[in-house]
Each structure stands twice: as structure tokens, then as C-alpha cells.
Scaffold this motif. Sequence first.
Motif, mmCIF file in Angstrom:
data_model
loop_
_atom_site.group_PDB
_atom_site.id
_atom_site.type_symbol
_atom_site.label_atom_id
_atom_site.label_comp_id
_atom_site.label_asym_id
_atom_site.label_seq_id
_atom_site.Cartn_x
_atom_site.Cartn_y
_atom_site.Cartn_z
ATOM 1 N N HIS A 1 25.854 43.243 56.526
ATOM 2 C CA HIS A 1 26.379 43.302 57.883
ATOM 3 C C HIS A 1 25.524 44.235 58.726
ATOM 4 O O HIS A 1 25.055 45.262 58.230
ATOM 5 C CB HIS A 1 27.835 43.798 57.847
ATOM 6 N N ILE A 2 25.320 43.867 59.965
ATOM 7 C CA ILE A 2 24.603 44.736 60.891
ATOM 8 C C ILE A 2 25.557 45.222 61.965
ATOM 9 O O ILE A 2 26.233 44.410 62.613
ATOM 10 C CB ILE A 2 23.417 43.996 61.532
ATOM 11 N N ASN A 3 25.607 46.518 62.125
ATOM 12 C CA ASN A 3 26.384 47.105 63.218
ATOM 13 C C ASN A 3 25.541 47.033 64.491
ATOM 14 O O ASN A 3 24.623 47.825 64.682
ATOM 15 C CB ASN A 3 26.753 48.545 62.873
ATOM 16 N N GLN A 4 25.853 46.075 65.319
ATOM 17 C CA GLN A 4 25.008 45.840 66.482
ATOM 18 C C GLN A 4 25.191 46.910 67.558
ATOM 19 O O GLN A 4 24.402 46.984 68.498
ATOM 20 C CB GLN A 4 25.283 44.430 67.029
ATOM 21 N N ASP A 5 26.173 47.768 67.400
ATOM 22 C CA ASP A 5 26.324 48.885 68.341
ATOM 23 C C ASP A 5 25.265 49.958 68.097
ATOM 24 O O ASP A 5 24.924 50.714 69.005
ATOM 25 C CB ASP A 5 27.706 49.525 68.197
ATOM 26 N N VAL A 6 24.779 50.053 66.860
ATOM 27 C CA VAL A 6 23.790 51.094 66.554
ATOM 28 C C VAL A 6 22.399 50.527 66.291
ATOM 29 O O VAL A 6 21.416 51.263 66.347
ATOM 30 C CB VAL A 6 24.231 51.974 65.361
ATOM 31 N N CYS A 7 22.296 49.240 66.010
ATOM 32 C CA CYS A 7 20.980 48.632 65.818
ATOM 33 C C CYS A 7 20.154 48.817 67.080
ATOM 34 O O CYS A 7 20.601 48.529 68.185
ATOM 35 C CB CYS A 7 21.122 47.140 65.522
ATOM 36 N N ALA A 8 18.937 49.345 66.890
ATOM 37 C CA ALA A 8 18.067 49.607 68.035
ATOM 38 C C ALA A 8 16.932 48.596 68.132
ATOM 39 O O ALA A 8 15.989 48.792 68.885
ATOM 40 C CB ALA A 8 17.515 51.025 67.947
ATOM 41 N N GLY A 9 16.993 47.540 67.329
ATOM 42 C CA GLY A 9 16.029 46.466 67.458
ATOM 43 C C GLY A 9 14.639 46.810 66.999
ATOM 44 O O GLY A 9 13.671 46.232 67.482
ATOM 45 N N PHE A 10 14.513 47.734 66.041
ATOM 46 C CA PHE A 10 13.187 48.070 65.533
ATOM 47 C C PHE A 10 12.552 46.889 64.810
ATOM 48 O O PHE A 10 11.330 46.800 64.714
ATOM 49 C CB PHE A 10 13.251 49.262 64.570
ATOM 50 N N GLY A 11 13.381 46.032 64.261
ATOM 51 C CA GLY A 11 12.866 44.837 63.611
ATOM 52 C C GLY A 11 12.320 45.055 62.224
ATOM 53 O O GLY A 11 11.697 44.165 61.650
ATOM 54 N N ALA B 1 21.874 50.854 60.523
ATOM 55 C CA ALA B 1 22.785 49.842 61.051
ATOM 56 C C ALA B 1 23.181 48.802 60.010
ATOM 57 O O ALA B 1 24.100 48.036 60.234
ATOM 58 C CB ALA B 1 22.125 49.148 62.245
ATOM 59 N N ILE B 2 22.462 48.781 58.893
ATOM 60 C CA ILE B 2 22.691 47.743 57.888
ATOM 61 C C ILE B 2 23.619 48.272 56.808
ATOM 62 O O ILE B 2 23.415 49.353 56.280
ATOM 63 C CB ILE B 2 21.356 47.312 57.255
#
Length: 67
Positions: free
Chosen positions: A4-14, A58-59
Amino acid sequence: MKVHINQDVCAGFGICVGVCPEVFELHDDGYATVLVDEVPPDLQDLVRTAESQCPARAISVSDDASS
Ligand code: SF4
């Protein structure tokens, strides 16, 4: 195993996408999404690597008891 990815904290580093593009995809809005409902056994090590390398933490990975 699920991821699961917490999209509130994911900063899109990829980074997750670079580690395991079969499971993670970078969304146009700048966060990652998960492509699979259940992580196949041969990709689980890569998913754990992505989990440990995500700078935003985030993961999250969950093992279900049946596997
Ligand atoms: S590595 Fe972490 S912060 Fe970067 S895109 Fe993936 S989930 Fe988001």
C-alpha cells in the motif's frame, strides 16, 4: 502479500517505480500508485527493497497469514 502507498506522504520520487515497475507506477499527479492487488511471489523481494528505499516511508507491506 499486499503493498500500500500512503499517497498523503508520497512525494513522487519514483524510486519505487525504478525498483519494481511491475508493481509501482508514477501517477501524473506526482504520486505513486500500486498496479497489483496481490504481489506475486517473485516480486516480493523487490517490493521490500522499494519499501526500505522510499525516502518518504510511504510504502507499507502486509503479509497475509495464508502465504
Ligand atoms: S519511492 Fe516513495 S515517495 Fe517515491 S514515488 Fe515511491 S512511494 Fe512515493
